[in-house]
Design an enzyme around this catalytic site. Structure first.
Site, PDB file in Angstrom:
ATOM      1  N   ALA A 187       2.698  19.462  -1.393  1.00  0.00           N
ATOM      2  CA  ALA A 187       4.069  19.120  -1.029  1.00  0.00           C
ATOM      3  C   ALA A 187       4.969  20.353  -0.995  1.00  0.00           C
ATOM      4  O   ALA A 187       5.916  20.419  -0.210  1.00  0.00           O
ATOM      5  CB  ALA A 187       4.620  18.079  -2.005  1.00  0.00           C
TER       6      ALA A 187
ATOM      7  N   TYR B  58     -12.369  -1.093  11.036  1.00  0.00           N
ATOM      8  CA  TYR B  58     -13.630  -1.292  11.753  1.00  0.00           C
ATOM      9  C   TYR B  58     -13.530  -2.563  12.595  1.00  0.00           C
ATOM     10  O   TYR B  58     -13.190  -3.628  12.083  1.00  0.00           O
ATOM     11  CB  TYR B  58     -14.788  -1.389  10.755  1.00  0.00           C
ATOM     12  CG  TYR B  58     -14.991  -0.080  10.035  1.00  0.00           C
ATOM     13  CD1 TYR B  58     -15.837   0.891  10.542  1.00  0.00           C
ATOM     14  CD2 TYR B  58     -14.285   0.194   8.867  1.00  0.00           C
ATOM     15  CE1 TYR B  58     -15.994   2.110   9.912  1.00  0.00           C
ATOM     16  CE2 TYR B  58     -14.428   1.413   8.224  1.00  0.00           C
ATOM     17  CZ  TYR B  58     -15.289   2.370   8.747  1.00  0.00           C
ATOM     18  OH  TYR B  58     -15.424   3.583   8.121  1.00  0.00           O
TER      19      TYR B  58
ATOM     20  N   TYR C 129       6.319  13.559 -12.185  1.00  0.00           N
ATOM     21  CA  TYR C 129       5.444  12.623 -12.909  1.00  0.00           C
ATOM     22  C   TYR C 129       5.614  12.766 -14.428  1.00  0.00           C
ATOM     23  O   TYR C 129       4.996  13.649 -15.039  1.00  0.00           O
ATOM     24  CB  TYR C 129       3.981  12.879 -12.516  1.00  0.00           C
ATOM     25  CG  TYR C 129       3.778  12.729 -11.027  1.00  0.00           C
ATOM     26  CD1 TYR C 129       3.365  11.520 -10.487  1.00  0.00           C
ATOM     27  CD2 TYR C 129       4.049  13.784 -10.153  1.00  0.00           C
ATOM     28  CE1 TYR C 129       3.216  11.361  -9.119  1.00  0.00           C
ATOM     29  CE2 TYR C 129       3.909  13.640  -8.780  1.00  0.00           C
ATOM     30  CZ  TYR C 129       3.496  12.424  -8.273  1.00  0.00           C
ATOM     31  OH  TYR C 129       3.370  12.275  -6.910  1.00  0.00           O
TER      32      TYR C 129
ATOM     33  N   THR D 227       9.229   4.208   2.516  1.00  0.00           N
ATOM     34  CA  THR D 227       7.953   4.901   2.333  1.00  0.00           C
ATOM     35  C   THR D 227       7.235   5.127   3.669  1.00  0.00           C
ATOM     36  O   THR D 227       7.556   4.487   4.678  1.00  0.00           O
ATOM     37  CB  THR D 227       6.997   4.100   1.422  1.00  0.00           C
ATOM     38  OG1 THR D 227       6.692   2.875   2.064  1.00  0.00           O
ATOM     39  CG2 THR D 227       7.612   3.834   0.063  1.00  0.00           C
TER      40      THR D 227
ATOM     41  N   HIS E 210      10.285   8.986   3.870  1.00  0.00           N
ATOM     42  CA  HIS E 210       9.288   9.772   3.150  1.00  0.00           C
ATOM     43  C   HIS E 210       8.420  10.481   4.189  1.00  0.00           C
ATOM     44  O   HIS E 210       7.932   9.848   5.128  1.00  0.00           O
ATOM     45  CB  HIS E 210       8.441   8.872   2.260  1.00  0.00           C
ATOM     46  CG  HIS E 210       9.205   8.349   1.083  1.00  0.00           C
ATOM     47  ND1 HIS E 210       8.607   7.711   0.028  1.00  0.00           N
ATOM     48  CD2 HIS E 210      10.541   8.402   0.801  1.00  0.00           C
ATOM     49  CE1 HIS E 210       9.545   7.390  -0.866  1.00  0.00           C
ATOM     50  NE2 HIS E 210      10.726   7.782  -0.413  1.00  0.00           N
TER      51      HIS E 210
ATOM     52  N   GLU F   1      13.617   1.573  -3.201  1.00  0.00           N
ATOM     53  CA  GLU F   1      12.658   2.018  -2.181  1.00  0.00           C
ATOM     54  C   GLU F   1      12.065   0.776  -1.516  1.00  0.00           C
ATOM     55  O   GLU F   1      11.770  -0.201  -2.195  1.00  0.00           O
ATOM     56  CB  GLU F   1      11.560   2.796  -2.901  1.00  0.00           C
ATOM     57  CG  GLU F   1      10.384   3.175  -2.035  1.00  0.00           C
ATOM     58  CD  GLU F   1       9.285   3.876  -2.838  1.00  0.00           C
ATOM     59  OE1 GLU F   1       9.506   4.994  -3.316  1.00  0.00           O
ATOM     60  OE2 GLU F   1       8.206   3.283  -2.963  1.00  0.00           O
TER      61      GLU F   1
HETATM   62  C1  LIG Z   1       8.985   8.878  -5.846  1.00  0.00           C
HETATM   63  C2  LIG Z   1       7.638   8.824  -5.156  1.00  0.00           C
HETATM   64  C3  LIG Z   1       7.558   8.378  -3.837  1.00  0.00           C
HETATM   65  C4  LIG Z   1       6.319   8.316  -3.188  1.00  0.00           C
HETATM   66  N1  LIG Z   1       6.271   7.877  -1.887  1.00  0.00           N
HETATM   67  C5  LIG Z   1       5.079   7.867  -1.234  1.00  0.00           C
HETATM   68  C6  LIG Z   1       4.988   7.450   0.137  1.00  0.00           C
HETATM   69  O1  LIG Z   1       5.965   7.061   0.763  1.00  0.00           O
HETATM   70  N2  LIG Z   1       3.763   7.461   0.727  1.00  0.00           N
HETATM   71  C7  LIG Z   1       2.633   7.878   0.065  1.00  0.00           C
HETATM   72  O2  LIG Z   1       1.540   7.876   0.659  1.00  0.00           O
HETATM   73  N3  LIG Z   1       2.686   8.289  -1.219  1.00  0.00           N
HETATM   74  C8  LIG Z   1       3.876   8.288  -1.884  1.00  0.00           C
HETATM   75  N4  LIG Z   1       3.931   8.700  -3.186  1.00  0.00           N
HETATM   76  C9  LIG Z   1       2.680   9.081  -3.868  1.00  0.00           C
HETATM   77  C10 LIG Z   1       2.332  10.578  -3.701  1.00  0.00           C
HETATM   78  O3  LIG Z   1       2.069  10.853  -2.353  1.00  0.00           O
HETATM   79  C11 LIG Z   1       1.098  10.840  -4.554  1.00  0.00           C
HETATM   80  O4  LIG Z   1       1.420  10.721  -5.910  1.00  0.00           O
HETATM   81  C12 LIG Z   1       0.335  12.117  -4.248  1.00  0.00           C
HETATM   82  O5  LIG Z   1      -0.946  12.023  -4.874  1.00  0.00           O
HETATM   83  C13 LIG Z   1       0.992  13.400  -4.777  1.00  0.00           C
HETATM   84  O6  LIG Z   1       2.095  13.703  -4.041  1.00  0.00           O
HETATM   85  P1  LIG Z   1       3.068  14.931  -4.482  1.00  0.00           P
HETATM   86  O7  LIG Z   1       4.069  15.054  -3.425  1.00  0.00           O
HETATM   87  O8  LIG Z   1       3.514  14.765  -5.871  1.00  0.00           O
HETATM   88  O9  LIG Z   1       2.007  16.124  -4.385  1.00  0.00           O
HETATM   89  P2  LIG Z   1       2.038  17.645  -4.874  1.00  0.00           P
HETATM   90  O10 LIG Z   1       3.350  18.040  -5.417  1.00  0.00           O
HETATM   91  O11 LIG Z   1       1.468  18.449  -3.766  1.00  0.00           O
HETATM   92  O12 LIG Z   1       1.013  17.607  -6.100  1.00  0.00           O
HETATM   93  C14 LIG Z   1      -0.268  17.025  -5.965  1.00  0.00           C
HETATM   94  C15 LIG Z   1      -1.204  17.573  -7.039  1.00  0.00           C
HETATM   95  O13 LIG Z   1      -1.530  18.927  -6.758  1.00  0.00           O
HETATM   96  C16 LIG Z   1      -1.141  19.771  -7.818  1.00  0.00           C
HETATM   97  N5  LIG Z   1      -0.652  21.002  -7.198  1.00  0.00           N
HETATM   98  C17 LIG Z   1       0.507  21.196  -6.548  1.00  0.00           C
HETATM   99  N6  LIG Z   1       0.566  22.428  -6.021  1.00  0.00           N
HETATM  100  C18 LIG Z   1      -0.605  23.041  -6.334  1.00  0.00           C
HETATM  101  C19 LIG Z   1      -1.163  24.331  -6.067  1.00  0.00           C
HETATM  102  N7  LIG Z   1      -0.504  25.249  -5.367  1.00  0.00           N
HETATM  103  N8  LIG Z   1      -2.405  24.591  -6.523  1.00  0.00           N
HETATM  104  C20 LIG Z   1      -3.116  23.661  -7.239  1.00  0.00           C
HETATM  105  N9  LIG Z   1      -2.624  22.450  -7.548  1.00  0.00           N
HETATM  106  C21 LIG Z   1      -1.389  22.127  -7.082  1.00  0.00           C
HETATM  107  C22 LIG Z   1      -0.108  19.004  -8.613  1.00  0.00           C
HETATM  108  O14 LIG Z   1      -0.065  19.378  -9.979  1.00  0.00           O
HETATM  109  C23 LIG Z   1      -0.611  17.574  -8.444  1.00  0.00           C
HETATM  110  O15 LIG Z   1      -1.633  17.298  -9.344  1.00  0.00           O
HETATM  111  C24 LIG Z   1       5.148   8.736  -3.879  1.00  0.00           C
HETATM  112  C25 LIG Z   1       5.237   9.159  -5.210  1.00  0.00           C
HETATM  113  C26 LIG Z   1       6.462   9.209  -5.849  1.00  0.00           C
HETATM  114  C27 LIG Z   1       6.529   9.649  -7.295  1.00  0.00           C
END
Ligand SMILES: Cc1cc2nc3c(=O)[nH]c(=O)nc-3n(C[C@H](O)[C@H](O)[C@H](O)COP(=O)(O)OP(=O)(O)OC[C@H]3O[C@@H](n4cnc5c(N)ncnc54)[C@H](O)[C@@H]3O)c2cc1C
Length: 317
Positions: free
Chosen positions: A144, A58, A179, A50, A94, A19
């Protein structure tokens, strides 16, 4: 080609991928290429790029501070296109919920489709820097899984506003994040895994994991995922420790554990050059074990500099 097709074609051989992070606004792209060039000999079938969400800056205006919103690392889709045509590799943008309306997301996806990008990684994104918790952007997605649904809808010819009579279906292969030590906001690993299953049920084709430093975490995670019916490939993400401060930063930012042995080895180092070497050796051992276990891909978080990833890849692939 889709990530899932690359995995199928590899016929059980573990692939190498990594990445990269777009350069800061105003920087030359050449430095990025200089870091990618040495890794191309290991034939990555795909490279992830990413996306950084918007942030407040600011600017001093007389006695006042003027608040502006900007993206400090723009260009994700453009970089993907340039990697695809420069290196003949699949490049994966991403795509984030945070900072984008559904309309803007559709616009990005249409660009990706026209550019011949076959894969997208669907992520929620983190909270903005000044905020404690993630707040969905007005007109955007909260999780997501909703973004995956939007992409999957496009794959089925369903655009946001159903005003197109004979829409052309996109055909994106969709990646999502997993995770092994649970997402930091999740109440438990089991709950987080159920959320992961929702993303897969919404149309995700593969999972890439957050970094981990103890392979047992990954193996347990995969087993638990399989037990609840997640059958898609789960690609381990590996980050070599590179500076002493990582001992504090990584647990603080990602809420993950570092193994005692690794902590001791890093603490013994006199400088960050030595830490970098410890990180390389650790990642080599991790990667060798993952390859021996038959993982589909080992995916590296390169964070800009590639010398350590090259050293690891040369010992493993
Ligand atoms: C491989 C990888 C690549 C990444 N690349 C980037 C990037 O390019 N840019 C960036 O800014 N960040 C990036 N991240 C970080 C990521 O955006 C963060 O970890 C973010 O906080 C969670 O993203 P997610 O897509 O896992 O979220 P989700 O899958 O939406 O989950 C987020 C949280 O919400 C909870 N959740 C999900 N659905 C529900 C629901 N319906 N009701 C209640 N709770 C729920 C989950 O358990 C989790 O705790 C990356 C992470 C990884 C592992």
């Amino acid at each position: 080609m889709k990530v899932t097709e690359h995995i199928e074609q590899a016929n059980g051989k573990t692939l190498f991928s990594f990445e990269i992070v777009p350069p800061q606004k105003g920087q030359n792209i050449q430095e990025l290429y200089n870091n990618i060039d040495p890794l191309m000999e290991f034939k990555p079938p795909f490279i992830d790029v990413t996306t950084s969400r918007e942030e407040h800056i600011y600017i001093q205006k007389g006695a006042l501070l003027d608040r502006k919103i900007t993206r400090m690392r723009p260009g994700t889709v453009g970089i993907c296109a340039s990697l695809k045509y420069k290196y003949n590799v699949d490049a994966i943008p991403h795509v984030l919920c945070g900072g984008f309306t559904k309309e803007e997301t559709e616009y990005v996806l249409v660009d990706c489709h026209y550019l011949g990008l076959d894969n997208v990684m669907a992520l929620r994104g983190d909270a903005m820097k000044h905020e404690k918790y993630f707040k969905p952007t007005a007109g955007g997605h909260q999780y997501a899984s909703e973004l995956v649904t939007q992409i999957n809808n496009l794959n089925n010819g369903k655009y946001l506003h159903e005003i197109i009579e004979t829409p052309y279906n996109s055909n994106f292969c969709i990646g999502v994040a997993g995770y092994p030590e649970k997402h930091l906001e999740s109440p438990s690993l089991e709950s987080d895994l159920r959320r992961l299953k929702e993303k897969v049920d919404a149309g995700a084709d593969y999972v890439v994991t957050q970094m981990f430093f103890d392979n047992k975490r990954y193996f347990d995670f995969v087993e638990k995922a399989r037990n609840i019916g997640i059958t898609v490939p789960i690609i381990p993400g590996i980050k070599p420790v590179a500076i002493k401060r990582h001992l504090q930063i990584l647990p603080q930012v990602f809420k993950l554990d570092l193994p005692e042995t690794l902590i001791h080895e890093v603490e013994k180092c006199k400088n960050n050059k030595e830490v970098r070497q410890v990180g390389v050796e650790w990642a080599i051992q991790q990667s060798k074990e993952l390859v021996a276990a038959g993982v589909p891909v080992v995916h590296f978080y390169s964070m800009g500099k590639s010398d350590n990833i090259k050293e690891i890849a040369s010992k493993v692939f």
